[in-house]
Design a protein around this motif. Structure first.
Motif, mmCIF file in Angstrom:
data_model
loop_
_atom_site.group_PDB
_atom_site.id
_atom_site.type_symbol
_atom_site.label_atom_id
_atom_site.label_comp_id
_atom_site.label_asym_id
_atom_site.label_seq_id
_atom_site.Cartn_x
_atom_site.Cartn_y
_atom_site.Cartn_z
ATOM 1 N N ARG A 73 0.831 -1.189 0.000
ATOM 2 C CA ARG A 73 0.000 0.000 0.000
ATOM 3 C C ARG A 73 0.879 1.257 0.000
ATOM 4 O O ARG A 73 2.098 1.188 0.139
ATOM 5 N N GLU A 74 0.250 2.419 -0.107
ATOM 6 C CA GLU A 74 0.975 3.677 0.020
ATOM 7 C C GLU A 74 1.378 3.896 1.478
ATOM 8 O O GLU A 74 0.654 3.509 2.401
ATOM 9 N N TYR A 75 2.518 4.558 1.682
ATOM 10 C CA TYR A 75 3.011 4.791 3.035
ATOM 11 C C TYR A 75 4.020 5.940 3.020
ATOM 12 O O TYR A 75 4.495 6.376 1.955
ATOM 13 N N ILE A 76 4.352 6.428 4.207
ATOM 14 C CA ILE A 76 5.477 7.330 4.380
ATOM 15 C C ILE A 76 6.462 6.646 5.310
ATOM 16 O O ILE A 76 6.144 5.612 5.913
ATOM 17 N N ILE A 77 7.670 7.201 5.436
ATOM 18 C CA ILE A 77 8.658 6.612 6.329
ATOM 19 C C ILE A 77 9.125 7.663 7.338
ATOM 20 O O ILE A 77 9.041 8.872 7.088
ATOM 21 N N GLY A 78 9.604 7.186 8.480
ATOM 22 C CA GLY A 78 10.126 8.068 9.515
ATOM 23 C C GLY A 78 11.131 7.327 10.369
ATOM 24 O O GLY A 78 11.300 6.104 10.234
ATOM 25 N N ASP A 79 11.815 8.049 11.256
ATOM 26 C CA ASP A 79 12.823 7.411 12.107
ATOM 27 C C ASP A 79 12.171 6.721 13.304
ATOM 28 O O ASP A 79 10.938 6.638 13.400
ATOM 29 N N SER A 80 12.999 6.267 14.218
ATOM 30 C CA SER A 80 12.511 5.455 15.337
ATOM 31 C C SER A 80 11.688 6.233 16.353
ATOM 32 O O SER A 80 11.118 5.634 17.269
ATOM 33 N N GLY A 81 11.600 7.551 16.207
ATOM 34 C CA GLY A 81 10.775 8.339 17.098
ATOM 35 C C GLY A 81 9.296 8.274 16.764
ATOM 36 O O GLY A 81 8.460 8.737 17.544
ATOM 37 N N PHE A 82 8.977 7.668 15.618
ATOM 38 C CA PHE A 82 7.582 7.578 15.181
ATOM 39 C C PHE A 82 7.056 6.166 15.369
ATOM 40 O O PHE A 82 7.824 5.204 15.429
ATOM 41 N N PRO A 83 5.743 6.010 15.424
ATOM 42 C CA PRO A 83 5.163 4.668 15.605
ATOM 43 C C PRO A 83 5.174 3.872 14.312
ATOM 44 O O PRO A 83 5.107 4.442 13.215
ATOM 45 N N LEU A 84 5.280 2.579 14.430
ATOM 46 C CA LEU A 84 5.150 1.686 13.281
ATOM 47 C C LEU A 84 3.663 1.473 13.022
ATOM 48 O O LEU A 84 2.941 0.948 13.866
ATOM 49 N N LEU A 85 3.217 1.892 11.836
ATOM 50 C CA LEU A 85 1.812 1.789 11.453
ATOM 51 C C LEU A 85 1.729 1.246 10.027
ATOM 52 O O LEU A 85 2.731 1.260 9.306
ATOM 53 N N PRO A 86 0.575 0.792 9.583
ATOM 54 C CA PRO A 86 0.477 0.261 8.220
ATOM 55 C C PRO A 86 0.874 1.279 7.156
ATOM 56 O O PRO A 86 1.308 0.897 6.065
ATOM 57 N N TYR A 87 0.728 2.564 7.464
ATOM 58 C CA TYR A 87 1.049 3.620 6.503
ATOM 59 C C TYR A 87 2.272 4.444 6.931
ATOM 60 O O TYR A 87 2.579 5.455 6.333
ATOM 61 N N GLN A 106 18.304 11.007 19.457
ATOM 62 C CA GLN A 106 17.312 10.253 18.700
ATOM 63 C C GLN A 106 16.254 9.686 19.646
ATOM 64 O O GLN A 106 16.571 9.005 20.619
ATOM 65 N N GLN A 107 14.998 9.980 19.374
ATOM 66 C CA GLN A 107 13.917 9.438 20.185
ATOM 67 C C GLN A 107 13.567 8.018 19.729
ATOM 68 O O GLN A 107 13.775 7.660 18.569
ATOM 69 N N ILE A 108 13.071 7.239 20.659
ATOM 70 C CA ILE A 108 12.635 5.877 20.363
ATOM 71 C C ILE A 108 11.187 5.729 20.798
ATOM 72 O O ILE A 108 10.848 5.961 21.964
ATOM 73 N N CYS A 109 10.331 5.360 19.867
ATOM 74 C CA CYS A 109 8.924 5.146 20.184
ATOM 75 C C CYS A 109 8.720 3.652 20.407
ATOM 76 O O CYS A 109 8.596 2.888 19.453
ATOM 77 N N GLY A 110 8.692 3.251 21.670
ATOM 78 C CA GLY A 110 8.544 1.829 21.951
ATOM 79 C C GLY A 110 7.182 1.457 22.486
ATOM 80 O O GLY A 110 6.912 0.285 22.749
ATOM 81 N N SER A 111 6.304 2.439 22.622
ATOM 82 C CA SER A 111 5.017 2.174 23.272
ATOM 83 C C SER A 111 3.894 1.888 22.284
ATOM 84 O O SER A 111 2.801 1.526 22.692
ATOM 85 N N VAL A 112 4.154 2.080 21.004
ATOM 86 C CA VAL A 112 3.109 1.880 20.002
ATOM 87 C C VAL A 112 3.562 0.809 19.021
ATOM 88 O O VAL A 112 4.612 0.926 18.404
ATOM 89 N N PHE A 113 2.786 -0.266 18.899
ATOM 90 C CA PHE A 113 3.128 -1.341 17.957
ATOM 91 C C PHE A 113 1.858 -1.787 17.252
ATOM 92 O O PHE A 113 0.834 -2.026 17.890
ATOM 93 N N ASP A 114 1.933 -1.870 15.960
ATOM 94 C CA ASP A 114 0.778 -2.246 15.160
ATOM 95 C C ASP A 114 1.119 -3.497 14.358
ATOM 96 O O ASP A 114 2.081 -3.500 13.579
ATOM 97 N N MET A 115 0.337 -4.552 14.522
ATOM 98 C CA MET A 115 0.633 -5.813 13.857
ATOM 99 C C MET A 115 0.589 -5.678 12.344
ATOM 100 O O MET A 115 1.444 -6.209 11.629
ATOM 101 N N LYS A 116 -0.402 -4.947 11.835
ATOM 102 C CA LYS A 116 -0.488 -4.760 10.382
ATOM 103 C C LYS A 116 0.703 -3.973 9.859
ATOM 104 O O LYS A 116 1.192 -4.213 8.756
ATOM 105 N N GLY A 117 1.164 -3.016 10.687
ATOM 106 C CA GLY A 117 2.359 -2.268 10.300
ATOM 107 C C GLY A 117 3.574 -3.174 10.243
ATOM 108 O O GLY A 117 4.404 -3.067 9.334
ATOM 109 N N ALA A 118 3.697 -4.079 11.212
ATOM 110 C CA ALA A 118 4.816 -5.017 11.240
ATOM 111 C C ALA A 118 4.776 -5.951 10.033
ATOM 112 O O ALA A 118 5.815 -6.252 9.426
ATOM 113 N N GLU A 119 3.582 -6.414 9.675
ATOM 114 C CA GLU A 119 3.444 -7.291 8.506
ATOM 115 C C GLU A 119 3.819 -6.551 7.231
ATOM 116 O O GLU A 119 4.492 -7.099 6.354
#
Length: 392
Positions: free
Chosen positions: A259-273, A364-377
């Motif tokens: 799908r369409e998506y954007i990218i960011g560093d580790s300070g952002f959450p992993l999401l499907p997009y 560098q910030q680390i976003c470790g509190s948000v995890f999305d399974m669809k984003g990981a897939e």
């Protein structure tokens, strides 16, 4: 003032917009104005603070063509007001004079007193002219900062990103930077703006295209807010969650649907997009993903470095700024950044970039509190696809 977000339709600067008077006649006016303006500065004894007055580009860091276009955008707003501004010698400020003062203030970040001394003005005149310019630009130039409105525009962006590092269907890069301020420690309200690095700051979040153009911005939040929190409070994120953004055509790569998506560093959450790098132990596939991800992400760092290098009022510590007006000053600088790109301004393009300057001193910030399974897939699918490609 609440956070500012940019998402209106953009018009390229090289397209016809002569309803504001932009054209060959305006260009000639700009050249005539500069000759007269620089002569008056020399005669008025205000040359010393400004080097090489005969070099227009060295003073304003933009081309004459871009300067004239900016004048055309703000002309109606700066000439229709009843208030008249004058130099110390009583001479009225023209449209070009007002734009020159404002650009000099935004471009150098010098104090009101320094700018006033250079131009032969009162401090209050510099302040009022600059603010009127910011307001006018906000009204007349928002079409230069927007999310792509047509499929053709988005296809072009995705194609360029894929040529960079091979990331398919990538639509942008998100990043943040801090606008630092020098506030009074005796004022209890200042603590709202104290960030994790013990600076008073306001955060700016941008989404950038392959040409370093800002497609979306958010500013106005205190610098202590985590990157992931700024993103999750943004209109952009809400549009994505509602299926109104990053909902274009999917790409099928070797039986994998991306799908369409954007990218960011580790300070952002992993999401499907929103794809962020892998952490912890890395396989060959995830290492390859991280390598290409980082190579693509550099475009946002370069964009922010150019923004702060060109419009230095937001690079150093701003002395007790009006925190209600400051987000609009930041927006004006982002608009000027995009205008220069849309005008294919060679002067701006030649400004040296220092990637360390845009957020020097911030970890560098680390976003470790948000995890999305669809984003990981989705990330695993991208990783598998990239691992099967030849190195770029």
């Amino acid at each position: 003032m609440g956070p500012i977000r940019g998402n209106r339709k953009r018009k390229r600067g090289d397209k016809k917009s002569d309803e504001n008077g932009y054209g060959s006649a305006a260009s000639e006016c700009s050249l005539d104005w500069w000759d007269d303006f620089s002569r008056r500065l020399r005669e008025g004894g205000h040359q010393s603070p400004m080097k090489s007055l005969d070099k227009f580009e060295l003073i304003f860091k933009i081309s004459r063509k871009t300067f004239t276009y900016i004048c055309s955008l703000v002309k109606d707003d700066l000439t229709s007001k009843s208030r008249e501004f004058t130099f110390l010698n009583g001479r009225l400020l023209s449209l070009h004079d007002q734009v020159a003062v404002a650009l000099r203030r935004l471009g150098t970040g010098d104090s009101l007193a320094a700018i006033a001394g250079s131009f032969g003005l009162n401090n209050s005149t510099v302040s009022q002219v600059t603010w009127r310019f910011v307001q006018a630009l906000e009204q007349r130039a928002l079409h230069h900062l927007s999310w792509p409105s047509t499929e053709l525009e988005m296809v072009e962006i995705k194609s360029k990103f894929q040529k960079f590092q091979g990331l398919p269907n990538c639509c942008g890069v998100v990043d943040t930077t801090h606008i630092t301020m020098l506030l009074s420690t005796s004022d209890p309200t200042s603590n709202v703006w104290l960030d994790g690095e013990e600076n008073y700051s306001m955060v700016l979040q941008v989404i950038v295209d392959p040409e370093m153009r800002f497609l979306d911005i958010v500013t106005g939040w205190p610098g202590k807010m985590d990157d992931w929190a700024v993103f999750q409070n943004s209109t952009f994120q809400k549009l994505c969650e509602n299926g109104e953004r990053l909902n274009g055509k999917k790409v099928v790569q070797q039986l994998t649907e991306i799908r369409e998506y954007i990218i960011g560093d580790s300070g952002f959450p992993l999401l499907p997009y929103l794809m962020v790098p892998y952490e912890n132990e890395l396989s060959d596939g995830s290492s390859e993903f991280n390598r290409r991800h980082l190579g693509t992400r550099l475009v946002a760092q370069r964009a922010l470095a150019r923004l702060k290098g060109s419009w230095k009022i937001i690079r150093g510590q701003m002395w007790r700024p009006d925190r209600h007006r400051m987000p609009r000053v930041v927006l004006a600088c982002c608009l000027l950044h995009n205008i220069a790109i849309d005008m294919e301004d060679e002067v701006q393009a030649a400004i040296p970039l220092s990637l360390d300057e845009h957020d020097s001193g911030y970890r560098q910030q680390i976003c470790g509190s948000v995890f999305d399974m669809k984003g990981a897939e989705m990330r695993d699918e991208l990783s598998l696809y990239l691992s099967q490609r030849l190195p770029s």
